[in-house]
Design an enzyme around this catalytic site. Structure first.
Site, PDB file in Angstrom:
ATOM      1  N   ASP A   7       0.861  -1.192   0.000  1.00 43.50           N
ATOM      2  CA  ASP A   7       0.000   0.000   0.000  1.00 43.50           C
ATOM      3  C   ASP A   7       0.892   1.236   0.000  1.00 43.50           C
ATOM      4  OD1 ASP A   7      -2.396   1.555   0.063  1.00 43.50           O
ATOM      5  OD2 ASP A   7      -2.148   1.863   2.201  1.00 43.50           O
ATOM      6  N   SER A   8       0.279   2.370  -0.358  1.00 45.24           N
ATOM      7  CA  SER A   8       1.016   3.633  -0.309  1.00 45.24           C
ATOM      8  C   SER A   8       1.400   3.980   1.128  1.00 45.24           C
ATOM      9  CB  SER A   8       0.140   4.759  -0.867  1.00 45.24           C
ATOM     10  OG  SER A   8      -1.025   4.875  -0.073  1.00 45.24           O
ATOM     11  N   TYR A  39      -0.965   8.659  -2.507  1.00 46.30           N
ATOM     12  CA  TYR A  39      -0.909   8.456  -3.955  1.00 46.30           C
ATOM     13  C   TYR A  39      -2.097   9.111  -4.652  1.00 46.30           C
ATOM     14  CZ  TYR A  39       2.677   4.682  -3.963  1.00 46.30           C
ATOM     15  OH  TYR A  39       3.826   3.945  -3.877  1.00 46.30           O
ATOM     16  N   GLY A  40      -3.167   9.325  -3.887  1.00 47.52           N
ATOM     17  CA  GLY A  40      -4.447   9.725  -4.481  1.00 47.52           C
ATOM     18  C   GLY A  40      -4.437  11.076  -5.165  1.00 47.52           C
ATOM     19  N   CYS A  70      -4.198  -1.383  -2.330  1.00 49.63           N
ATOM     20  CA  CYS A  70      -4.312   0.060  -2.559  1.00 49.63           C
ATOM     21  C   CYS A  70      -5.187   0.242  -3.801  1.00 49.63           C
ATOM     22  CB  CYS A  70      -2.919   0.640  -2.799  1.00 49.63           C
ATOM     23  SG  CYS A  70      -2.925   2.390  -3.248  1.00 49.63           S
ATOM     24  N   THR A  72      -5.926   2.991  -5.291  1.00 43.47           N
ATOM     25  CA  THR A  72      -5.380   3.987  -6.206  1.00 43.47           C
ATOM     26  C   THR A  72      -4.392   3.320  -7.166  1.00 43.47           C
ATOM     27  OG1 THR A  72      -5.642   5.583  -4.435  1.00 43.47           O
ATOM     28  CG2 THR A  72      -4.283   6.252  -6.302  1.00 43.47           C
ATOM     29  N   GLU A 162      -2.639   9.235   7.802  1.00 44.71           N
ATOM     30  CA  GLU A 162      -1.180   9.025   7.830  1.00 44.71           C
ATOM     31  C   GLU A 162      -0.527   9.871   8.922  1.00 44.71           C
ATOM     32  OE1 GLU A 162       1.112   7.067   5.799  1.00 44.71           O
ATOM     33  OE2 GLU A 162      -0.723   5.977   5.347  1.00 44.71           O
ATOM     34  N   CYS A 194     -11.088   2.756  -0.650  1.00 51.41           N
ATOM     35  CA  CYS A 194      -9.705   3.094  -0.300  1.00 51.41           C
ATOM     36  C   CYS A 194      -9.406   2.301   0.962  1.00 51.41           C
ATOM     37  CB  CYS A 194      -9.566   4.590  -0.032  1.00 51.41           C
ATOM     38  SG  CYS A 194      -7.988   5.040   0.755  1.00 51.41           S
ATOM     39  N   THR A 195      -8.270   1.610   0.986  1.00 52.20           N
ATOM     40  CA  THR A 195      -8.008   0.713   2.116  1.00 52.20           C
ATOM     41  C   THR A 195      -7.719   1.465   3.415  1.00 52.20           C
ATOM     42  OG1 THR A 195      -5.716   0.494   1.348  1.00 52.20           O
ATOM     43  CG2 THR A 195      -7.280  -1.242   0.716  1.00 52.20           C
ATOM     44  N   HIS A 196      -7.507   2.764   3.338  1.00 54.79           N
ATOM     45  CA  HIS A 196      -7.388   3.538   4.587  1.00 54.79           C
ATOM     46  C   HIS A 196      -8.764   3.714   5.267  1.00 54.79           C
ATOM     47  CE1 HIS A 196      -3.415   4.715   3.094  1.00 54.79           C
ATOM     48  NE2 HIS A 196      -3.159   5.338   4.234  1.00 54.79           N
TER      49      HIS A 196
HETATM   50  N1  DGL Z   1      -4.929   3.039   0.635  1.00 53.81           N
HETATM   51  C1  DGL Z   1      -4.840   3.718  -0.633  1.00 53.81           C
HETATM   52  C2  DGL Z   1      -6.041   3.332  -1.480  1.00 53.81           C
HETATM   53  O1  DGL Z   1      -6.648   2.293  -1.233  1.00 53.81           O
HETATM   54  C3  DGL Z   1      -4.638   5.171  -0.373  1.00 53.81           C
HETATM   55  C4  DGL Z   1      -4.127   5.903  -1.546  1.00 53.81           C
HETATM   56  C5  DGL Z   1      -3.400   7.169  -1.229  1.00 53.81           C
HETATM   57  O2  DGL Z   1      -2.252   7.064  -0.794  1.00 53.81           O
HETATM   58  O3  DGL Z   1      -3.960   8.244  -1.469  1.00 53.81           O
HETATM   59  O4  DGL Z   1      -6.422   4.009  -2.412  1.00 53.81           O
END
Ligand code: DGL
Length: 270
Positions: A7-8, A39-40, A70, A72, A162, A194-196
């Site tokens: 993941d990012s 990353y988004g 992730c 994204t 984050e 989004c996994t966050h």
């Molecule tokens: N967890 C990432 C996702 O599922 C986050 C992307 C990001 O870093 O913006 O999209």
């Protein structure tokens, strides 16, 4: 033997937690590109370059199969990687498809024509890059007809998580849900794309109301991975895992990860 989870940043830990519980005998190596999150807000070339670099590092750690935990990266880079970059003896899988299979009540790998499904009004919450890729809508259109998807780009939420600023993250989630409701007053289902966002699942559910079914990916991906590994047991690579790699500050990232998963997590430099 190990499977890589990428993941990012910290969001993929929601997926890692679920796959570890579902597959306790499989070692995993986690890679968080915390130095480059979020990353988004990046363009597709940038996301592709960062994602391929991370996946190569996981291959070096003995992971022949890497899950892009992730959305994204799954939306902006996965197809290009699979078409022209992943070697024959490696696999890279994304997190979109299991979610869409669940929403459309299909079995994994059911390639029959698209058909009508029960839910007609779906809210999608995701990063700006995932929303603008329209990858979710494209995958959905292969499987379902007559589904109205309203997407809300949730700027700022990943940054706040984050940074560990959960008060800001909650305020942003509530304002993004309000914005979505102005476009779609009565969604039947909501996708946390989004996994966050599962780290804020209670806030999403509270803001949306109890009658909205909230789908998040972790358990769905764990089930799909278990099924995949039953069919492809040789894809568990020769890495020794478990391990946690980060491009960020290992001490800081370990402390946040420990807070989120409520167990000791220790990252080392990627
Ligand atoms: N967890 C990432 C996702 O599922 C986050 C992307 C990001 O870093 O913006 O999209």
């Amino acid at each position: 033997m190990a499977v890589g989870i990428f993941d990012s940043g910290l969001g993929g830990l929601t997926v890692l937690d679920a796959v570890q519980k579902r597959l306790p005998d499989v070692p995993f190596v986690y890679y968080g590109d915390n130095a480059h999150a979020p990353y988004g807000v990046r363009d597709a070339d940038d996301v592709y370059d960062l994602t391929t670099k991370a996946v190569e590092r996981l291959w070096d750690a003995g992971c022949d199969l890497v899950i892009l935990a992730c959305n994204t990266a799954s939306a902006a880079a996965l197809r290009r990687m699979q078409e022209s970059w992943v070697p024959r003896d490696k696999r890279v899988l994304g997190v979109f498809v299991p979610l869409i299979e669940a929403l459309t009540e299909r079995q994994w790998g059911d390639n029959s024509p698209p058909r009508e499904v029960a839910v007609k009004h779906v809210a999608l919450f995701a990063t700006p890059a995932t929303v603008s890729s329209r990858a979710f809508q494209r995958e959905l259109a292969f499987r379902a007809i007559g589904v109205d998807v309203e997407a809300q780009a949730c700027g700022g939420v990943v940054d706040a998580i984050e940074e560990g600023d959960m008060i800001l993250a909650e305020a942003l989630v509530r304002s993004h849900v309000d914005a979505l409701r102005r476009k779609m007053p009565k969604p039947e289902a909501a996708i946390l794309g989004c996994t966050h966002y599962p780290l804020m699942q209670d806030v999403f559910q509270d803001a949306l109301g109890e009658d909205v079914q909230v789908y998040s990916q972790a358990n769905l991906v764990a089930e799909s991975l278990a099924d995949y590994l039953t069919r492809h047991p040789n894809m568990i690579g020769d890495g020794t895992g478990p391990g946690f790699l980060t491009t960020g500050d290992p001490k800081r990232v370990s402390s946040r990860a420990t807070q989120f998963l409520r167990r000791e997590i220790s990252f080392t430099a990627a």
